[in-house]
Design a protein around this motif. Structure first.
Motif, PDB file in Angstrom:
ATOM      1  N   ASP A 325       0.828  -1.209   0.000  1.00  0.00           N
ATOM      2  CA  ASP A 325       0.000   0.000   0.000  1.00  0.00           C
ATOM      3  C   ASP A 325       0.863   1.261   0.000  1.00  0.00           C
ATOM      4  N   GLU A 326       0.477   2.229  -0.799  1.00  0.00           N
ATOM      5  CA  GLU A 326       1.149   3.519  -0.771  1.00  0.00           C
ATOM      6  C   GLU A 326       0.677   4.309   0.439  1.00  0.00           C
ATOM      7  N   LEU A 327       1.576   5.086   0.996  1.00  0.00           N
ATOM      8  CA  LEU A 327       1.225   5.900   2.150  1.00  0.00           C
ATOM      9  C   LEU A 327       0.246   6.992   1.750  1.00  0.00           C
ATOM     10  N   GLN A 328      -0.682   7.277   2.641  1.00  0.00           N
ATOM     11  CA  GLN A 328      -1.675   8.311   2.402  1.00  0.00           C
ATOM     12  C   GLN A 328      -2.007   8.980   3.732  1.00  0.00           C
ATOM     13  N   SER A 329      -2.656  10.111   3.648  1.00  0.00           N
ATOM     14  CA  SER A 329      -3.047  10.823   4.858  1.00  0.00           C
ATOM     15  C   SER A 329      -4.283  10.167   5.459  1.00  0.00           C
ATOM     16  N   LEU A 330      -4.176   9.789   6.745  1.00  0.00           N
ATOM     17  CA  LEU A 330      -5.281   9.142   7.452  1.00  0.00           C
ATOM     18  C   LEU A 330      -5.566   9.889   8.745  1.00  0.00           C
ATOM     19  N   ASP A 331      -6.848   9.963   9.099  1.00  0.00           N
ATOM     20  CA  ASP A 331      -7.237  10.540  10.384  1.00  0.00           C
ATOM     21  C   ASP A 331      -7.169   9.432  11.422  1.00  0.00           C
ATOM     22  N   VAL A 332      -6.111   9.443  12.252  1.00  0.00           N
ATOM     23  CA  VAL A 332      -5.905   8.363  13.205  1.00  0.00           C
ATOM     24  C   VAL A 332      -6.982   8.358  14.289  1.00  0.00           C
ATOM     25  N   VAL A 333      -7.608   9.505  14.561  1.00  0.00           N
ATOM     26  CA  VAL A 333      -8.696   9.548  15.548  1.00  0.00           C
ATOM     27  C   VAL A 333      -9.900   8.769  15.019  1.00  0.00           C
ATOM     28  N   ALA A 334     -10.206   8.958  13.742  1.00  0.00           N
ATOM     29  CA  ALA A 334     -11.315   8.206  13.135  1.00  0.00           C
ATOM     30  C   ALA A 334     -11.005   6.713  13.131  1.00  0.00           C
ATOM     31  N   VAL A 335      -9.741   6.361  12.869  1.00  0.00           N
ATOM     32  CA  VAL A 335      -9.334   4.955  12.889  1.00  0.00           C
ATOM     33  C   VAL A 335      -9.544   4.362  14.285  1.00  0.00           C
ATOM     34  N   LEU A 336      -9.144   5.080  15.314  1.00  0.00           N
ATOM     35  CA  LEU A 336      -9.299   4.596  16.689  1.00  0.00           C
ATOM     36  C   LEU A 336     -10.768   4.527  17.102  1.00  0.00           C
ATOM     37  N   TYR A 367      -3.092  -1.036   6.658  1.00  0.00           N
ATOM     38  CA  TYR A 367      -2.767  -1.963   7.742  1.00  0.00           C
ATOM     39  C   TYR A 367      -2.430  -1.259   9.041  1.00  0.00           C
ATOM     40  N   LEU A 368      -2.452   0.081   9.043  1.00  0.00           N
ATOM     41  CA  LEU A 368      -2.264   0.791  10.302  1.00  0.00           C
ATOM     42  C   LEU A 368      -3.409   0.459  11.257  1.00  0.00           C
ATOM     43  N   GLN A 369      -4.634   0.374  10.744  1.00  0.00           N
ATOM     44  CA  GLN A 369      -5.770   0.030  11.597  1.00  0.00           C
ATOM     45  C   GLN A 369      -5.604  -1.379  12.165  1.00  0.00           C
ATOM     46  N   THR A 370      -5.085  -2.315  11.357  1.00  0.00           N
ATOM     47  CA  THR A 370      -4.851  -3.678  11.839  1.00  0.00           C
ATOM     48  C   THR A 370      -3.856  -3.686  12.988  1.00  0.00           C
ATOM     49  N   ALA A 371      -2.788  -2.887  12.852  1.00  0.00           N
ATOM     50  CA  ALA A 371      -1.758  -2.848  13.886  1.00  0.00           C
ATOM     51  C   ALA A 371      -2.295  -2.237  15.182  1.00  0.00           C
ATOM     52  N   LEU A 372      -3.029  -1.123  15.093  1.00  0.00           N
ATOM     53  CA  LEU A 372      -3.572  -0.483  16.291  1.00  0.00           C
ATOM     54  C   LEU A 372      -4.646  -1.359  16.938  1.00  0.00           C
ATOM     55  N   TYR A 373      -5.412  -2.049  16.123  1.00  0.00           N
ATOM     56  CA  TYR A 373      -6.418  -2.976  16.653  1.00  0.00           C
ATOM     57  C   TYR A 373      -5.729  -4.076  17.469  1.00  0.00           C
ATOM     58  N   GLU A 374      -4.611  -4.587  16.946  1.00  0.00           N
ATOM     59  CA  GLU A 374      -3.872  -5.640  17.637  1.00  0.00           C
ATOM     60  C   GLU A 374      -3.417  -5.163  19.016  1.00  0.00           C
ATOM     61  N   LEU A 375      -2.907  -3.953  19.094  1.00  0.00           N
ATOM     62  CA  LEU A 375      -2.433  -3.419  20.373  1.00  0.00           C
ATOM     63  C   LEU A 375      -3.579  -3.250  21.369  1.00  0.00           C
ATOM     64  N   CYS A 376      -4.705  -2.706  20.889  1.00  0.00           N
ATOM     65  CA  CYS A 376      -5.851  -2.479  21.779  1.00  0.00           C
ATOM     66  C   CYS A 376      -6.473  -3.795  22.240  1.00  0.00           C
ATOM     67  N   GLU A 377      -6.550  -4.760  21.343  1.00  0.00           N
ATOM     68  CA  GLU A 377      -7.112  -6.058  21.718  1.00  0.00           C
ATOM     69  C   GLU A 377      -6.213  -6.765  22.727  1.00  0.00           C
ATOM     70  N   ASN A 378      -4.889  -6.679  22.535  1.00  0.00           N
ATOM     71  CA  ASN A 378      -3.965  -7.287  23.496  1.00  0.00           C
ATOM     72  C   ASN A 378      -4.150  -6.687  24.889  1.00  0.00           C
ATOM     73  N   ALA A 379      -4.419  -5.381  24.935  1.00  0.00           N
ATOM     74  CA  ALA A 379      -4.614  -4.720  26.229  1.00  0.00           C
ATOM     75  C   ALA A 379      -5.835  -5.281  26.951  1.00  0.00           C
ATOM     76  N   ILE A 380      -6.846  -5.687  26.189  1.00  0.00           N
ATOM     77  CA  ILE A 380      -8.050  -6.279  26.788  1.00  0.00           C
ATOM     78  C   ILE A 380      -7.804  -7.727  27.179  1.00  0.00           C
ATOM     79  N   VAL A 381      -7.252  -8.503  26.261  1.00  0.00           N
ATOM     80  CA  VAL A 381      -7.085  -9.943  26.454  1.00  0.00           C
ATOM     81  C   VAL A 381      -6.161 -10.252  27.631  1.00  0.00           C
ATOM     82  N   HIS A 382      -5.118  -9.431  27.802  1.00  0.00           N
ATOM     83  CA  HIS A 382      -4.130  -9.720  28.844  1.00  0.00           C
ATOM     84  C   HIS A 382      -4.424  -8.994  30.154  1.00  0.00           C
ATOM     85  N   SER A 383      -5.600  -8.419  30.259  1.00  0.00           N
ATOM     86  CA  SER A 383      -5.952  -7.736  31.500  1.00  0.00           C
ATOM     87  C   SER A 383      -6.334  -8.755  32.578  1.00  0.00           C
TER      88      SER A 383
END
Length: 470
Positions: A325-336, A367-383
């Motif tokens: 994927d080519e890099l593009q401007s994304l609103d990371v707040v909307a992604v979160l 795939y930025l959304q996939t990566a951030l999703y992974e981090l947030c899900e890990n925070a839940i699963v390992h709580s």
């Protein structure tokens, strides 16, 4: 007097009238070798009477052009009653402006004449030295150009013709240099994204930065060769051109296809086999009255589910790492926001807090959304909490956006952190696969990943992402 001129001391005198010729010749003989002839002869400098310029102008211009880039001075002797000037706008004067380098007025002052000629001859010596250096540099360039292992072609933007190519290019396409330079480049080069060749060169000639694109090269024998080209606009022979440095990546493409097929087959077979093992484990657990056997069967089912999850995660990681994927401007707040909504549906018992501005744009890919999703899900699963709490915050500072994800879990093990360096321990193969994927995605878009972890307080993961330029 003229030590810096070396042998640049020949002056051709183009003056009508024997008396004038003799007088000027006498002024020059002490310092120069003087040639008097009705035909243009090789000389360091030409001293010409203004009324003879129309007769010799074209010849002198051709001589100067042949000597270029070596400076070949022409000095005009302007008679007292002459209207000759280099400031005119008529076509004849415009031509003479390209021929004449200086003017001396008649009657000639010996000191002024020698001073003018000295400066012009020194310029000629200096230009000859620069010409020699240029020729040496050009010769080195030609050797590098021809000896380069990667194929190089130069295409003229206006004519869309191949004006230069090296040995490696001839070997890649299977043509001689003579044959290749007479081919339409669009007939042997096709871009994988469908871009037309002329459209590509015209667009590239209008921008400063170079580009890298994947393409298909068609050889003389009809074979299709996968390649990658780094292209940039250059000035070639005073014309706008595009240089393409082409690398054969056929072997790389072949290996990638083999790996994709192998991964797909392995995942399919492993998934089917694990489903069978899990099914038999459930049957054993349900059909036995022995508590120990039932407990063992339950462990088989649990471990089977873990393997299935790992198989699915490996598919996600593989897709993310192979994506172009080519890099593009994304609103990371909307992604979160999307991530928070998806996780709230999947883990309704979890609390996900997001503190962020209305928007914050970053460079990213799909795939930025996939990566951030992974981090947030890990925070839940390992709580360790019954109602896991995940705090997400977004801040902007110094051309970067920082996403901070904090949990109250058991922390991240050393084995999983080792995966960030591409290491793999004998104890827990692949346990940090998702974290490795996150690091690869973040690194691929020019960001940074930082992890602070404690087994009693949980983990804080900080992702710094570059912002698009305004």
């Amino acid at each position: 007097m003229f030590e810096t001129r070396h042998d640049e001391t020949t002056v051709q005198l183009l003056v009508s009238g024997e008396q004038d010729q003799s007088a000027i010749r006498d002024l020059l003989l002490s310092e120069y070798d003087v040639v008097v002839d009705d035909e243009i002869q090789p000389a360091s400098c030409y001293l010409i009477e203004d009324r003879l310029l129309p007769k010799y102008g074209s010849q002198l211009l051709a001589h100067k052009q042949a000597e270029h880039p070596t400076f070949c001075p022409v000095v005009v002797i302007k008679r007292q009653d002459s209207s000759f000037s280099l400031g005119g706008t008529q076509q004849v004067w415009q031509r003479e402006q390209a021929v004449v380098d200086d003017i001396v007025a008649a009657p000639i002052n010996e000191q002024v004449l020698n001073y003018r000629l000295e400066n012009l001859c020194i310029r000629r010596v200096q230009s000859r030295k620069l010409t020699t250096q240029y020729e040496q540099i050009e010769a080195r360039y030609e050797r590098l150009f021809e000896s380069a292992e990667e194929a190089i072609i130069v295409v003229d933007v206006e004519s869309n013709e191949i004006v230069e190519c090296n040995r490696a290019a001839c070997e890649l396409f299977g043509y001689s240099k003579f044959e290749l330079q007479r081919l339409d480049p669009s007939g042997v080069i096709q871009f994988e994204d469908g871009c037309e060749f002329t459209e590509f060169t015209e667009h590239l000639s209008q921008q400063d930065a170079g580009v890298t694109k994947t393409l298909i090269c068609t050889t003389q024998w009809g074979q299709s060769v996968h390649a990658e080209a780094s292209a940039a606009a250059i000035e070639h022979a005073e014309q706008q051109s595009v240089l393409l440095l082409i690398r054969d990546i056929s072997e790389r493409v072949r290996r990638q296809k083999q790996i994709r097929v192998l991964n797909r087959v392995l995942r399919h077979n492993i998934r089917n086999s694990i489903n069978v093992v899990s099914g038999y484990g459930e049957l054993i657990s349900e059909s036995t009255a022995d508590d120990d056997v039932s407990a063992f069967a339950a462990k088989v089912v649990d471990r089977s589910k873990e393997l299935l999850d790992l198989s699915e995660k490996s598919r996600t990681v593989s897709n993310a790492l192979q994506a172009g994927d080519e890099l593009q401007s994304l609103d990371v707040v909307a992604v979160l926001d999307r991530i928070r909504a998806a996780l709230s549906d999947e883990y309704p018992h979890a609390r996900i807090e997001l503190t962020a501005p209305e928007s914050a744009h970053v460079f990213g890919n799909s795939y930025l959304q996939t990566a951030l999703y992974e981090l947030c899900e890990n925070a839940i699963v390992h709580s360790t909490q019954d109602a896991p709490l995940v705090d997400i915050s977004v801040t902007e500072a110094q051309s970067a956006v920082t996403v901070r994800i904090e949990d109250r879990g058991t922390g991240i093990s050393e084995q999983e952190l080792a995966m960030l360096e591409g290491e793999e321990t004998a104890l827990r193969h692949g346990s940090g696969l998702g974290l490795w994927m996150v690091n690869s995605v973040v690194d691929g878009i020019g960001g940074e990943l930082d992890i602070s972890t404690d087994s009693t307080r949980g983990s804080v993961v900080t992702v710094s992402l570059p912002q698009p330029a305004d």
